[in-house]
Design a protein around this motif. Sequence first.
Motif, PDB file in Angstrom:
ATOM      1  N   UNK A 133       0.792  -1.193  -0.180  1.00  0.00           N
ATOM      2  CA  UNK A 133       0.230   0.027  -0.031  1.00  0.00           C
ATOM      3  C   UNK A 133       0.910   1.389   0.103  1.00  0.00           C
ATOM      4  N   UNK A 134       0.165   2.321  -0.717  1.00  0.00           N
ATOM      5  CA  UNK A 134       1.123   3.588  -0.793  1.00  0.00           C
ATOM      6  C   UNK A 134       1.533   3.995   0.359  1.00  0.00           C
ATOM      7  N   UNK A 135       0.583   4.239   1.391  1.00  0.00           N
ATOM      8  CA  UNK A 135       0.762   5.013   2.641  1.00  0.00           C
ATOM      9  C   UNK A 135       2.112   4.160   3.499  1.00  0.00           C
ATOM     10  N   UNK A 136       2.085   2.801   3.221  1.00  0.00           N
ATOM     11  CA  UNK A 136       3.099   1.958   4.064  1.00  0.00           C
ATOM     12  C   UNK A 136       4.558   2.170   3.417  1.00  0.00           C
ATOM     13  N   UNK A 152       6.465   2.084  14.600  1.00  0.00           N
ATOM     14  CA  UNK A 152       5.252   2.493  15.303  1.00  0.00           C
ATOM     15  C   UNK A 152       4.273   2.817  14.106  1.00  0.00           C
ATOM     16  N   UNK A 153       4.764   3.937  13.382  1.00  0.00           N
ATOM     17  CA  UNK A 153       3.796   4.383  12.337  1.00  0.00           C
ATOM     18  C   UNK A 153       3.531   3.284  11.632  1.00  0.00           C
ATOM     19  N   UNK A 154       4.455   2.448  10.842  1.00  0.00           N
ATOM     20  CA  UNK A 154       4.328   1.307   9.952  1.00  0.00           C
ATOM     21  C   UNK A 154       3.340   0.229  10.427  1.00  0.00           C
ATOM     22  N   UNK A 180      -0.215   1.816  10.017  1.00  0.00           N
ATOM     23  CA  UNK A 180      -0.698   2.145   8.677  1.00  0.00           C
ATOM     24  C   UNK A 180      -0.975   0.597   7.996  1.00  0.00           C
ATOM     25  N   UNK A 181      -0.183  -0.408   8.430  1.00  0.00           N
ATOM     26  CA  UNK A 181      -0.634  -1.609   7.961  1.00  0.00           C
ATOM     27  C   UNK A 181      -2.012  -2.111   8.542  1.00  0.00           C
ATOM     28  N   UNK A 182      -2.263  -1.833   9.782  1.00  0.00           N
ATOM     29  CA  UNK A 182      -3.393  -2.368  10.481  1.00  0.00           C
ATOM     30  C   UNK A 182      -4.584  -1.552   9.733  1.00  0.00           C
ATOM     31  N   UNK A 183      -4.431  -0.266   9.350  1.00  0.00           N
ATOM     32  CA  UNK A 183      -5.248   0.748   8.838  1.00  0.00           C
ATOM     33  C   UNK A 183      -5.603   0.097   7.311  1.00  0.00           C
ATOM     34  N   UNK A 184      -4.628  -0.435   6.637  1.00  0.00           N
ATOM     35  CA  UNK A 184      -4.935  -1.158   5.245  1.00  0.00           C
ATOM     36  C   UNK A 184      -5.397  -2.550   5.208  1.00  0.00           C
ATOM     37  N   UNK A 185      -5.401  -3.139   6.555  1.00  0.00           N
ATOM     38  CA  UNK A 185      -5.624  -4.363   6.576  1.00  0.00           C
ATOM     39  C   UNK A 185      -6.719  -4.576   7.797  1.00  0.00           C
ATOM     40  N   UNK A 186      -7.880  -4.053   7.618  1.00  0.00           N
ATOM     41  CA  UNK A 186      -8.734  -3.987   8.748  1.00  0.00           C
ATOM     42  C   UNK A 186      -9.310  -5.363   8.981  1.00  0.00           C
TER      43      UNK A 186
END
Length: 253
Positions: free
Chosen positions: A6-9, A242-244, A247-253
């Motif tokens: 994902x782009x954010x990650x 921590x940020x990664x 972002x991974x959690x947000x992209x894999x709900x």
Amino acid sequence: MAMAMPMAVARVTSLACAPRQAQHRRRHSLAPPCASGAVEVRVCTNRTCARQGGREVLAALAGLAPPAVDVASCGCLGRCGAGPNVAASVPGSTAVFGHVGTAARGAQLLEHLLGPAEFDAALGLTALATREKAEAALEKGNADEAEALLTEVIGFNACGGLHLVYMSRSKARLEIGDIPGALGDAEEAIRIAPRFPQAHLLRGDTLFAMGEYSVAEDAYADALDLDPSIRRSKSFRARVERLREKLVSANNP
């Protein structure tokens, strides 16, 4: 076949890797470097001056100086034994001052360079001492006490070190749970000293606490632009990891 990241990650991963290519993102505007007419103060932290308190004087001057004064360390100034030595440059003149061994001597030097109308040595020292007391309280977990003391310092209206005061109060407010107040203080620190990378890191921390992960990434990137060496620090790597994870959690709900 591996799935695309994902782009954010991918963006946050780049913070921990090699220097980034320019990215077209909405970022906090960074001010240009100090103008050539600014006052420069260089504190010798070479062996002899370091033993005589050069590093402590450097920290005190950094905490006392107004934003227009650029304080940094330097190598030997050639007057060993008369230290700690401090070189000061104002437009059209440079001089080396010896025996600047205390915060009080540093404050007197700033008052001499800037004039009493621009810098009040006594007020600056009072503000510095109160800020240090507040930071000691914060280290002991007394965030409420620290926040009150730092608010008192801001009320002194001392002209120097205010970005550090707002940064410390931001940390205290973050501990208390006043996240909007913490963000406001971090942004005020950036307004006062826009090229101070730690203020951008703190802004990122407050945005992270608000769940604004993409904007937090931008704040961390701003800090990295100002000081690429922070990429190697453990604390910065911990922030990125921590940020990664978020972002991974947000992209894999």
